[in-house]
Design a protein around this motif. Structure first.
Motif, PDB file in Angstrom:
ATOM      1  N   LEU A   3       0.995  -0.088   1.483  1.00 12.88           N
ATOM      2  CA  LEU A   3       1.362   1.175   0.864  1.00 12.88           C
ATOM      3  C   LEU A   3       2.754   1.594   1.295  1.00 12.88           C
ATOM      4  O   LEU A   3       3.112   1.468   2.474  1.00 12.88           O
ATOM      5  N   GLN A   4       3.515   2.121   0.353  1.00 13.28           N
ATOM      6  CA  GLN A   4       4.880   2.580   0.617  1.00 13.28           C
ATOM      7  C   GLN A   4       5.045   3.967   0.017  1.00 13.28           C
ATOM      8  O   GLN A   4       5.072   4.122  -1.202  1.00 13.28           O
ATOM      9  N   ALA A   5       5.137   4.964   0.886  1.00 11.80           N
ATOM     10  CA  ALA A   5       5.305   6.339   0.429  1.00 11.80           C
ATOM     11  C   ALA A   5       6.775   6.690   0.302  1.00 11.80           C
ATOM     12  O   ALA A   5       7.614   6.219   1.085  1.00 11.80           O
ATOM     13  N   SER A   6       7.077   7.538  -0.671  1.00 13.78           N
ATOM     14  CA  SER A   6       8.455   7.988  -0.872  1.00 13.78           C
ATOM     15  C   SER A   6       8.445   9.346  -1.549  1.00 13.78           C
ATOM     16  O   SER A   6       7.392   9.829  -1.983  1.00 13.78           O
ATOM     17  N   GLY A   7       9.626   9.945  -1.642  1.00 14.53           N
ATOM     18  CA  GLY A   7       9.759  11.203  -2.351  1.00 14.53           C
ATOM     19  C   GLY A   7       9.903  12.423  -1.475  1.00 14.53           C
ATOM     20  O   GLY A   7      10.088  13.531  -1.979  1.00 14.53           O
TER      21      GLY A   7
END
Length: 123
Positions: A3-7
């Motif tokens: 999983l790669q979170a961004s924003g």
């Protein structure tokens, strides 16, 4: 599942942000997806989750009516739209994936975690 979170970012109170969590792996569409957050000096807490088919969602009382979780299984991505942000929403936000078929608030029940993205809300 990876999983790669961004924003994440900095915003003034009352503003909005949309977090994204991109997942790798063929079984993404079979996982319940959750968002959690951890503020400085505090324990990680549940924010929102959504079942594998998007049919059910659950929200912490503190964000209900302001945050919306959604997912696009074709893009292997889950989103957290955050509106009317408050300074108390400041935290590192994590996305997580679990194998349950139902909504799940307990962080221990999630099997995979992203690295976190920082949200800072100033007054």
């Amino acid at each position: 599942v990876q999983l790669q979170a961004s924003g994440g970012g900095s915003v003034q109170a009352g503003g909005s942000l949309r977090l994204s969590c991109a997942a790798s792996g063929r079984t993404f569409s079979r996982h319940v997806m959750g968002w959690f957050r951890q503020a400085p000096g505090k324990e990680r807490e549940f924010v929102a989750c959504i079942t594998w088919d998007g049919g059910s969602t659950d929200y912490a009382d503190s964000v209900k009516g302001r945050f919306t979780i959604s997912r696009d299984n074709a893009k292997n991505t889950v989103y957290l739209q955050m509106n009317s942000l408050k300074p108390e929403d400041t935290a590192v936000y994590f996305c997580a994936a679990g194998k349950q078929l139902w909504v799940e608030r307990l962080s221990d029940e999630y099997d995979y975690w992203g690295q976190g993205t920082l949200v800072t809300v100033s007054s």
